[in-house]
Design an enzyme around this catalytic site. Sequence first.
Site, PDB file in Angstrom:
ATOM      1  N   THR A 123      27.375 -70.749 -16.880  1.00  0.00           N
ATOM      2  CA  THR A 123      27.166 -72.109 -17.379  1.00  0.00           C
ATOM      3  C   THR A 123      26.193 -72.108 -18.554  1.00  0.00           C
ATOM      4  OG1 THR A 123      27.645 -73.168 -15.258  1.00  0.00           O
ATOM      5  CG2 THR A 123      26.198 -74.370 -16.763  1.00  0.00           C
TER       6      THR A 123
ATOM      7  N   ASN B 162      39.984 -70.431 -14.168  1.00  0.00           N
ATOM      8  CA  ASN B 162      39.320 -70.199 -12.881  1.00  0.00           C
ATOM      9  C   ASN B 162      40.060 -70.796 -11.692  1.00  0.00           C
ATOM     10  OD1 ASN B 162      38.360 -72.557 -14.421  1.00  0.00           O
ATOM     11  ND2 ASN B 162      37.255 -73.040 -12.558  1.00  0.00           N
TER      12      ASN B 162
ATOM     13  N   GLN C  95      35.898 -65.319 -15.681  1.00  0.00           N
ATOM     14  CA  GLN C  95      36.848 -64.875 -14.647  1.00  0.00           C
ATOM     15  C   GLN C  95      37.633 -63.637 -15.065  1.00  0.00           C
ATOM     16  OE1 GLN C  95      37.220 -65.831 -11.590  1.00  0.00           O
ATOM     17  NE2 GLN C  95      35.985 -67.697 -11.550  1.00  0.00           N
TER      18      GLN C  95
ATOM     19  N   SER D   8      29.334 -63.789 -16.489  1.00  0.00           N
ATOM     20  CA  SER D   8      28.398 -64.123 -15.420  1.00  0.00           C
ATOM     21  C   SER D   8      28.368 -62.992 -14.399  1.00  0.00           C
ATOM     22  CB  SER D   8      28.854 -65.425 -14.752  1.00  0.00           C
ATOM     23  OG  SER D   8      28.036 -65.714 -13.643  1.00  0.00           O
ATOM     24  N   GLY D   9      27.141 -62.540 -14.029  1.00  0.00           N
ATOM     25  CA  GLY D   9      27.001 -61.371 -13.168  1.00  0.00           C
ATOM     26  C   GLY D   9      27.603 -61.498 -11.780  1.00  0.00           C
ATOM     27  N   HIS D  10      27.513 -62.687 -11.165  1.00  0.00           N
ATOM     28  CA  HIS D  10      27.944 -62.779  -9.766  1.00  0.00           C
ATOM     29  C   HIS D  10      29.464 -62.834  -9.612  1.00  0.00           C
ATOM     30  CE1 HIS D  10      28.863 -67.224  -9.117  1.00  0.00           C
ATOM     31  NE2 HIS D  10      28.335 -67.232 -10.321  1.00  0.00           N
TER      32      HIS D  10
ATOM     33  N   THR E 275      10.761 -65.561 -19.731  1.00  0.00           N
ATOM     34  CA  THR E 275      10.635 -64.169 -19.301  1.00  0.00           C
ATOM     35  C   THR E 275      11.940 -63.675 -18.677  1.00  0.00           C
ATOM     36  OG1 THR E 275       8.299 -64.551 -18.857  1.00  0.00           O
ATOM     37  CG2 THR E 275       9.279 -62.599 -17.861  1.00  0.00           C
TER      38      THR E 275
ATOM     39  N   CYS F  96      32.326 -74.894  -8.445  1.00  0.00           N
ATOM     40  CA  CYS F  96      31.392 -75.809  -9.106  1.00  0.00           C
ATOM     41  C   CYS F  96      31.838 -77.261  -8.983  1.00  0.00           C
ATOM     42  CB  CYS F  96      31.235 -75.443 -10.580  1.00  0.00           C
ATOM     43  SG  CYS F  96      30.522 -73.811 -10.809  1.00  0.00           S
TER      44      CYS F  96
END
Length: 381
Positions: free
Chosen positions: A70, A149, A178, A198-200, A236, A323
Site C-alpha cells: 500500500t 489480486n 501478486q 510487498s514482503g508478506h 528509521t 484488504c
Amino acid sequence: MIYFDNSATTKPYEEVVDVFVKVTNNYFGNPSSIHKLGGESEKLLFQARKVIASILQVKDQEIIFTGSGTEGNNLAIKGIAMEHKNRGKHLITTMIEHASTINTFKQLEKLGFDVTYLPVNQQGIISLTDLERAIREDTILVSVIHVNNELGSIQPIAEIGTLLKKYPKLHFHVDHVQGIAKVPLAIEKCNIDLLTCSGHKFHGLRGTGFLYKRSGVKLSPLFTGGSQEMKLRAGTENVAGIVSMAKALRISIEKYKEKHQEIVQIKNWLMEQLAEVDGVELNTPMEQSAPHIINISILGIKPEVFIHALEKHDIYVSTKSACSSKQSEVSHVLLATGMDENRAKSAIRISFSYQNNLEEAKVFMEVMKKELRQLKKIMGS
C-alpha cells in the site's frame, strides 16, 4: 491445516523468521548512526538492497524500502502526481486495481487531478487501443496492476510498456504485489519506471516492502523527515524486516524454479474439478491468468457461510481481497468484468503458494462437495 489464502498473506519461511530474530538481537543499531553498531546495521541494509536488486536485475540504488505494498503504491502514484503536476494533471489506471491504488486515485481526484479508469473485458484484461486513446498531452502517469489480486488475470505489461515508449513524458507504474516470484516480469524490457512489491506476499514478514524506481525518475516523498532511502522514505529503516524480506525473496525465486509446475498442476486440476460442480461458476479465466489464484462463485450460498463451513475442517480460503473482505460492497473487480451482482457477491478466492500440494487440493474438493451438499440441503435448494 490447508491454507489456500496465500493472496491475502503467506506464512513466513522458518529461515526468514530466524534471520529476523538474529538481526533484531544482534544488529539493533540505527543504520543512520555513525558508530560501529550503526555501521553494522547499515552494511546489512546495503547487502539486502543488493540481493533484491540482483534478483530484479536492476541497480542497487533503484530499490527504496517501504512498509507495505500500500505504501509503495501510494509513494509511486502520489509521488509522480505531486512532482509533475505542473506538466499535467491527467492520470490513467484500470477499473480493477487494488484498493490501495483505486483509493489513492480517488484522493487525487479531490485534489484536482483527472483520472481515466480503463475498462476490462470478461477476462479482466484491458485493451491497448483503449489505453492509447486515453493518453492526452497532459497525461503524466499510467498505473496498472500486473496480476489481479481477486481474479488472477495477467495484464499485458510488456505490450503496455512498448506502447508507452512512444510517449517518453509518461511514467509507467506497475503493482507487482501478486506477481512477484509467481509470474516473471522483465522490468527493463517492459520499460517500467516504478514497481511495487510487498514482503508478506512471498513469505516475508508483514510491514515490509519495496518500490523499484528507475534511475532518473523524480518523485515527491510522502513523508518529510530524515534522509533515509534516498530522501524518498523518511523514517528509521526496519533492518531486521528488510534483511529477512531479501531472504524470503531469494528462497521464493528458488522455489519458483523448483515448484512452479506443481502449482500450475494444482490450479489446472482444481479448475477442472470445480467446473463440474453444480452451482459453481469459474470466474478466473483459463488463459492469461496467474498459476496461484482461482476465483469462483457459488450461486445461492453466501461466501461467509461457505468460508466458515470450510473453517470447521481447518481449511482456509477468502472472499475478495483481504484488504476489502470485511466491507459489504460487491467486488468492483468482478463487476468490472460484466458479471451480474448475484454472481459477483457470491465469489470465493482460492490462492496457493509453493507450500501447497495436490493432495491438499484433493482433500479440499472432497470437503467442499460435502459441505455444499449440506448447505443446499439446509437451504432447501
